[in-house]
Design an enzyme around this catalytic site. Structure first.
Site, PDB file in Angstrom:
ATOM      1  N   GLN A  85       0.832  -1.206   0.000  1.00  0.00           N
ATOM      2  CA  GLN A  85       0.000   0.000   0.000  1.00  0.00           C
ATOM      3  C   GLN A  85       0.867   1.257   0.000  1.00  0.00           C
ATOM      4  O   GLN A  85       0.588   2.222  -0.714  1.00  0.00           O
ATOM      5  CB  GLN A  85      -0.917  -0.010   1.224  1.00  0.00           C
ATOM      6  CG  GLN A  85      -1.939  -1.137   1.218  1.00  0.00           C
ATOM      7  CD  GLN A  85      -2.675  -1.256   2.537  1.00  0.00           C
ATOM      8  OE1 GLN A  85      -3.199  -0.282   3.047  1.00  0.00           O
ATOM      9  NE2 GLN A  85      -2.708  -2.456   3.102  1.00  0.00           N
ATOM     10  N   HIS A  89       2.496   4.938  -3.501  1.00  0.00           N
ATOM     11  CA  HIS A  89       2.723   6.384  -3.555  1.00  0.00           C
ATOM     12  C   HIS A  89       4.042   6.624  -4.286  1.00  0.00           C
ATOM     13  O   HIS A  89       5.108   6.744  -3.683  1.00  0.00           O
ATOM     14  CB  HIS A  89       2.734   6.963  -2.139  1.00  0.00           C
ATOM     15  CG  HIS A  89       1.413   6.840  -1.458  1.00  0.00           C
ATOM     16  ND1 HIS A  89       0.387   7.744  -1.669  1.00  0.00           N
ATOM     17  CD2 HIS A  89       0.925   5.897  -0.605  1.00  0.00           C
ATOM     18  CE1 HIS A  89      -0.669   7.372  -0.954  1.00  0.00           C
ATOM     19  NE2 HIS A  89      -0.369   6.262  -0.308  1.00  0.00           N
ATOM     20  N   ARG A 203      -3.961   7.902   3.748  1.00  0.00           N
ATOM     21  CA  ARG A 203      -3.693   6.738   4.598  1.00  0.00           C
ATOM     22  C   ARG A 203      -3.969   6.951   6.081  1.00  0.00           C
ATOM     23  O   ARG A 203      -3.941   5.981   6.841  1.00  0.00           O
ATOM     24  CB  ARG A 203      -2.241   6.297   4.392  1.00  0.00           C
ATOM     25  CG  ARG A 203      -1.883   5.964   2.953  1.00  0.00           C
ATOM     26  CD  ARG A 203      -2.740   4.850   2.382  1.00  0.00           C
ATOM     27  NE  ARG A 203      -2.285   4.454   1.047  1.00  0.00           N
ATOM     28  CZ  ARG A 203      -2.793   3.450   0.349  1.00  0.00           C
ATOM     29  NH1 ARG A 203      -3.800   2.744   0.847  1.00  0.00           N
ATOM     30  NH2 ARG A 203      -2.319   3.158  -0.850  1.00  0.00           N
TER      31      ARG A 203
END
Length: 247
Positions: A85, A89, A203
């Site tokens: 996850q 980015h 997040r």
């Protein structure tokens, strides 16, 4: 999970403010002392001026100056799921502990069931935990005990099988296929304040998974020690406004 600031731009908020003042000065910022560059900003001290200008920049959405400083953080013990996850980015830079070159052949499988090497999600031990896309809500003690036992047995067996495959001569890069996605990994990440605020927009939100929310909070805490005015303002005024800082 642990987060530590490894290296960072010194005096980051001075750099942010000098960069921002460059946009509105006729003189070259390279020859202009900080006090002179900040002369027109409200505040009795340099620190107050820095705080006020940073608040103005963030309020107005003038995010470019926050891209000039950068910080590198060491992250210990997140799951491969959380790492996947985080590395989505792509405006950040990453180095990730390799499972090709690092073998976990000395880990005691019995300790794995207690949380070593494999991250234990709260739903494996907490009957009141509710996650996304969950089929059932409240569960009885017997079901909870069975859930925990199944999870512990599964991760222990995976590590035992992994180590057995290593003993049978399989290379770590192939034996790792049997390890769970919860296997712990260490990560180094470098990013600028704007990028970190964007990560937090996504997040630290309530709909993010519990582990990356915890990681994001630790990153923000570490960043606040480095860049205090910026992240104090972000925490008080901007946090949870999802995707507002998309790069």
């Amino acid at each position: 999970m642990r987060v530590r600031l490894l290296e960072a731009t010194e005096n980051p908020e001075e750099l942010i403010c000098q960069s921002a003042r460059n946009d509105y000065m006729s003189d070259w910022v390279g020859d202009t002392p900080l006090d002179t560059a900040m002369a027109s900003v409200d505040g009795d001290t340099t620190d107050e001026k820095l705080s006020n200008l940073i608040a103005q920049l963030l309020t107005r959405g003038h995010y470019g100056p926050f891209e000039h400083p950068s910080a590198t953080f060491a992250i210990e013990g997140v799951s491969r799921s959380c790492m996947a996850q985080l590395t989505r980015h792509r405006h950040a830079s990453f180095d990730v502990q390799s499972m090709r070159y690092v073998a976990f052949d000395d880990v005691d499988p019995a300790a794995v069931a207690e949380g070593e090497l494999v991250v234990t999600p709260p739903s494996a031990t907490d009957p009141d935990w509710v996650g996304r896309n969950q089929d059932a809500g409240d569960i009885d003690e017997e079901t909870m005990a069975e859930r925990e036992a199944v999870f512990q047995a599964s991760v222990r067996r995976a590590v035992e099988d992994y180590q057995e495959l290593l003993g049978l001569g399989m290379p770590p890069e192939d034996a790792r296929f049997v390890l769970p996605i919860g296997t712990e990994v260490n990560v180094v990440i470098t990013l600028n304040p704007r990028s970190l605020m964007h990560v937090a927009d996504m997040r630290a939100a309530a709909d993010a998974q519990w582990e990356i929310r915890e990681l994001t909070e630790q990153l923000l805490d570490a960043a606040a020690q480095w860049c205090p005015h910026t992240f104090e303002y972000y925490d008080a005024e901007m946090k949870h406004r999802k995707n507002r800082l998309a790069p």
